[in-house]
Design an enzyme around this catalytic site. Structure first.
Site, mmCIF file in Angstrom:
data_model
loop_
_atom_site.group_PDB
_atom_site.id
_atom_site.type_symbol
_atom_site.label_atom_id
_atom_site.label_comp_id
_atom_site.label_asym_id
_atom_site.label_seq_id
_atom_site.Cartn_x
_atom_site.Cartn_y
_atom_site.Cartn_z
ATOM 1 N N SER A 1 1.057 -1.224 -0.019
ATOM 2 C CA SER A 1 0.064 0.066 -0.063
ATOM 3 C C SER A 1 0.875 1.304 0.101
ATOM 4 O O SER A 1 2.076 1.141 0.634
ATOM 5 C CB SER A 1 -0.633 -0.064 1.235
ATOM 6 O OG SER A 1 -1.180 1.346 1.593
ATOM 7 N N SER A 2 0.342 2.450 -0.529
ATOM 8 C CA SER A 2 1.325 3.484 -0.565
ATOM 9 C C SER A 2 1.566 4.124 0.705
ATOM 10 O O SER A 2 2.253 4.884 1.079
ATOM 11 C CB SER A 2 0.535 4.731 -1.497
ATOM 12 O OG SER A 2 -0.959 5.254 -0.894
ATOM 13 N N CYS A 3 0.796 3.890 1.932
ATOM 14 C CA CYS A 3 1.108 4.142 2.979
ATOM 15 C C CYS A 3 2.509 3.544 3.962
ATOM 16 O O CYS A 3 2.841 3.912 4.764
ATOM 17 C CB CYS A 3 -0.082 3.739 4.147
ATOM 18 S SG CYS A 3 -0.076 2.129 4.469
ATOM 19 N N TYR B 1 0.050 -0.942 10.284
ATOM 20 C CA TYR B 1 -0.362 -1.666 9.236
ATOM 21 C C TYR B 1 0.783 -1.275 8.051
ATOM 22 O O TYR B 1 1.264 -2.307 7.540
ATOM 23 C CB TYR B 1 -1.586 -0.991 8.432
ATOM 24 C CG TYR B 1 -2.010 -1.611 7.190
ATOM 25 C CD1 TYR B 1 -2.766 -2.631 7.072
ATOM 26 C CD2 TYR B 1 -1.945 -0.424 6.081
ATOM 27 C CE1 TYR B 1 -3.213 -2.798 5.647
ATOM 28 C CE2 TYR B 1 -2.432 -0.748 4.825
ATOM 29 C CZ TYR B 1 -2.940 -1.837 4.612
ATOM 30 O OH TYR B 1 -3.486 -2.426 3.544
ATOM 31 N N LYS C 1 3.140 -4.086 5.852
ATOM 32 C CA LYS C 1 3.314 -4.203 4.576
ATOM 33 C C LYS C 1 4.840 -3.949 4.276
ATOM 34 O O LYS C 1 5.238 -4.588 3.395
ATOM 35 C CB LYS C 1 2.599 -3.168 4.035
ATOM 36 C CG LYS C 1 0.868 -3.308 4.077
ATOM 37 C CD LYS C 1 0.613 -4.481 3.245
ATOM 38 C CE LYS C 1 -0.833 -4.752 3.345
ATOM 39 N NZ LYS C 1 -1.088 -5.789 2.547
ATOM 40 N N HIS D 1 -12.913 3.093 3.976
ATOM 41 C CA HIS D 1 -12.110 4.251 3.200
ATOM 42 C C HIS D 1 -12.985 5.438 3.020
ATOM 43 O O HIS D 1 -14.434 5.157 3.029
ATOM 44 C CB HIS D 1 -11.202 3.790 1.989
ATOM 45 C CG HIS D 1 -10.303 2.738 2.364
ATOM 46 N ND1 HIS D 1 -10.618 1.350 2.194
ATOM 47 C CD2 HIS D 1 -8.860 2.880 3.079
ATOM 48 C CE1 HIS D 1 -9.329 0.677 2.530
ATOM 49 N NE2 HIS D 1 -8.302 1.811 3.141
#
Ligand SMILES: NC(=O)c1ccc[n+]([C@@H]2O[C@H](COP(=O)([O-])OP(=O)(O)OC[C@H]3O[C@@H](n4cnc5c(N)ncnc54)[C@H](OP(=O)(O)O)[C@@H]3O)[C@@H](O)[C@H]2O)c1
Ligand SMILES: C[C@@H]1O[C@H](OP(=O)(O)OP(=O)(O)OC[C@H]2O[C@@H](n3cnc4c(=O)[nH]c(N)nc43)[C@H](O)[C@@H]2O)[C@@H](O)[C@H](O)[C@@H]1O
Length: 311
Positions: A108-110, A137, A141, A180
């Protein structure tokens, strides 16, 4: 990937896994293996090992994860870290033990630093502190993509990682606490219109910027990467375009046709100020998105609220 190859899509009932199965079927892949979390809890190593030993998949798309919006991430912090570590460790280790030919891990981009320069290049990973609301999270990842890299380094395993931006599409989660932003806004504006409500409450200040990709585009990109990408480094998957939450709110409001007021609840977190992905690596690999945000929102609104009731 041969058309009769055995492909395991982990998390096939989710938004991403469902889109992957649709895309693979459309491309005539005939041998797709799936299990629900009830049939196979991927946190259980023994069960995962037994499943892989029995099914011996040749290719794996790892789209099973504990997933949620900003509030869910910030509330269930231990679950987001532990469940995701367990799921990915078990699936990646079992893939190695059973000689899976290729695996695609979804991050994920986070994973990128909160204050990363924009647009975010893959090489900015681990160059600064993470956004606090989704740090557990994001750490899981990062561990997942690093585990794929480590198996490649140590054993030559062809495990690749895709880092998608914020996604939306069929099969999204519409729970107002855990979802979201995009599904939450569709539901809030739809219900406000139905009930003639005077205002809709939106979280945060409306100033953060976000990028959104339709999940059918993501599934197409994942198949493209599975077929054509064999690199160690993760690949960003997005549109390369973003907008403010306020602009998104106005787009959803206009799509739904709501005419009341909007109130920003600034007691709710904003999260990271911006996370626009640099998608030049994906473009170099020959892929670009097709579904524009206004078109995608119109389609999803119709599918989720104008044809059948939301579950
Ligand atoms: N949604 C986004 O905006 C977004 C953005 C970037 C990246 N991603 C990534 O894309 C992937 C999929 O996300 P999604 O949006 O499709 O999530 P989702 O709709 O919540 O689906 C997740 C799936 O994972 C499965 N799962 C969860 N815990 C499990 C367990 N213990 N054992 C077995 N299966 C389990 C669930 O299976 P059951 O339905 O059978 O319970 C569910 O179908 C994740 O890796 C996520 O990080 C998503
Ligand atoms: C893709 C995911 O993005 C997640 O971050 P993140 O973009 O802030 O996740 P979202 O929950 O989509 O929130 C995006 C922005 O929309 C605002 N927002 C406004 N109204 C709402 C609402 O009603 N619901 C929600 N959910 N947000 C809302 C929220 O404050 C935040 O600034 C991460 O927590 C995950 O780890 C994952 O990476």
């Amino acid at each position: 990937m041969e058309k009769n190859a055995k492909i395991y899509v982990a998390g096939h009932r989710g938004m991403v896994g469902g889109a992957l199965v649709r895309r693979l079927q459309q491309a005539s892949y005939q041998n797709i293996v799936t299990r629900t979390s009830k049939e196979l809890d991927l946190r259980n190593k023994e069960a995962v090992d037994a499943f892989f030993a029995e099914e011996k998949p040749e290719y794996v798309f790892l789209a099973a994860a504990k997933v949620g919006g900003i509030l869910a991430n910030n509330t269930y912090r231990a679950d987001f870290l532990l469940d995701n570590l367990q799921i990915q460790n078990n699936v990646i280790q079992a893939s190695f033990d059973q000689d899976v030919k290729k695996l695609l891990f979804l991050g994920s981009s986070c994973i990128y630093p909160k204050m990363a320069p924009q647009p975010i290049k893959e090489e900015y990973l681990l160059t600064g502190p993470l956004e606090a609301t989704n740090e557990p999270y994001a750490l899981a990842k990062i561990a997942g993509l690093k585990l794929c890299e480590a198996f490649r380094d140590q054993h030559g395993s062809n495990y690749i990682s895709a880092m998608p931006t914020n996604l939306y599409g069929p099969g999204d989660n519409y729970d107002l606490q855990n979802s979201h932003v995009l599904p939450a806004l569709l539901r809030k504006f739809h219900e406000a219109k139905e009930n003639n409500a005077l205002e809709v409450e939106v979280w945060g200040t409306g100033t953060p910027r976000r990028e959104f990709l339709h999940v059918d585009d993501l599934a197409d990109a994942c198949l493209h990467l599975m077929l054509h990408y064999n690199g160690k480094e993760p690949v960003n998957v997005g549109t390369g375009e973003d907008l403010t939450i306020r602009e998104l709110v106005e787009l959803v409001r206009d799509t739904v046709g709501y005419e009341g007021n909007i109130r920003f609840d600034t007691d709710k977190p904003d999260g990271t100020p911006r996370k626009l992905l640099d998608v030049s690596k994906l473009a170099d690999a020959g892929w670009k998105y097709k579904i524009s945000l206004p078109e995608g929102i119109r389609e999803v609104y119709k599918e989720a609220f104008q044809s059948a009731p939301v579950a």
